[in-house]
Design an enzyme around this catalytic site. Structure first.
Site: not given
Ligand code: CA2
Length: 151
Positions: A15-16, A23, A28, A79, A82, A103, A105, A112
């Site tokens: 997700p996201n 963003r 990221y 990946n 969350a 995996e 990240h 974090r």
């Molecule tokens: O660091 C990573 O790749 C994470 O898997 C990213 C997740 C986070 O919940 C994990 O703890 C670590 C969040 C992805 C959110 O993606 C976004 C992309 C663009 C802007 C904001 C968020």
């Protein structure tokens, strides 16, 4: 069940991650998921791998993609975003996948919040890459090529 060709790798994103590059570039990075798809297909070609990238904002959607990969992919790079920290369903699905799992990240999750320090997926992953930015997907592909050579 058909044994998948040894050179197909699926990259699954949770997700996201569809908002990558749009963003929070400080955490990221600036590259979009479309950029990562282009880069990984090109690198895959150099490594002799056929790469397909997927993304879902839904836990069940990721489970479906892992199940589909059982017949279609030799290795998985994931990946789970969350869901890394919450999803027993994704862990269970990965446990039913026979090939190597890496995996990824983008951020260094251990630097974090403490809720990001635990990963259900790490209980299954053969390798974990964190904190290398979106380059982590390319590192994962290179390692996957090595793992599949010996599979
Ligand atoms: O660091 C990573 O790749 C994470 O898997 C990213 C997740 C986070 O919940 C994990 O703890 C670590 C969040 C992805 C959110 O993606 C976004 C992309 C663009 C802007 C904001 C968020």
């Amino acid at each position: 069940m058909t044994r998948p060709e040894n050179h197909t790798v699926h990259i699954l994103n949770g997700p996201n991650l569809n908002l990558l590059g749009k963003r929070e570039p400080g955490i990221y990075g600036a590259r979009t998921l479309a950029d990562i798809e282009t880069d990984s297909i090109a690198l895959g070609r150099d490594l002799g791998l056929e790469v397909a990238l997927f993304q879902s904002n839904h836990e069940g959607g990721i489970v479906d993609q892992i199940q589909a990969a059982r017949d279609a992919a030799a290795g998985l790079i994931i990946n789970p975003a969350a869901y890394t920290h919450t999803s027993v369903a994704i862990l269970d699905a990965l446990n039913m996948f026979d090939g190597p799992v890496i995996e990824v990240h983008i951020s260094q999750v251990h630097k974090r919040e403490s809720f990001r320090h635990h990963s259900y997926v790490s209980l299954r992953a053969d390798a974990v890459i964190a904190g290398c930015g979106t380059q982590g997907y390319m590192l994962a592909l290179r390692h996957m090529a090595e793992l599949l050579k010996t599979a």
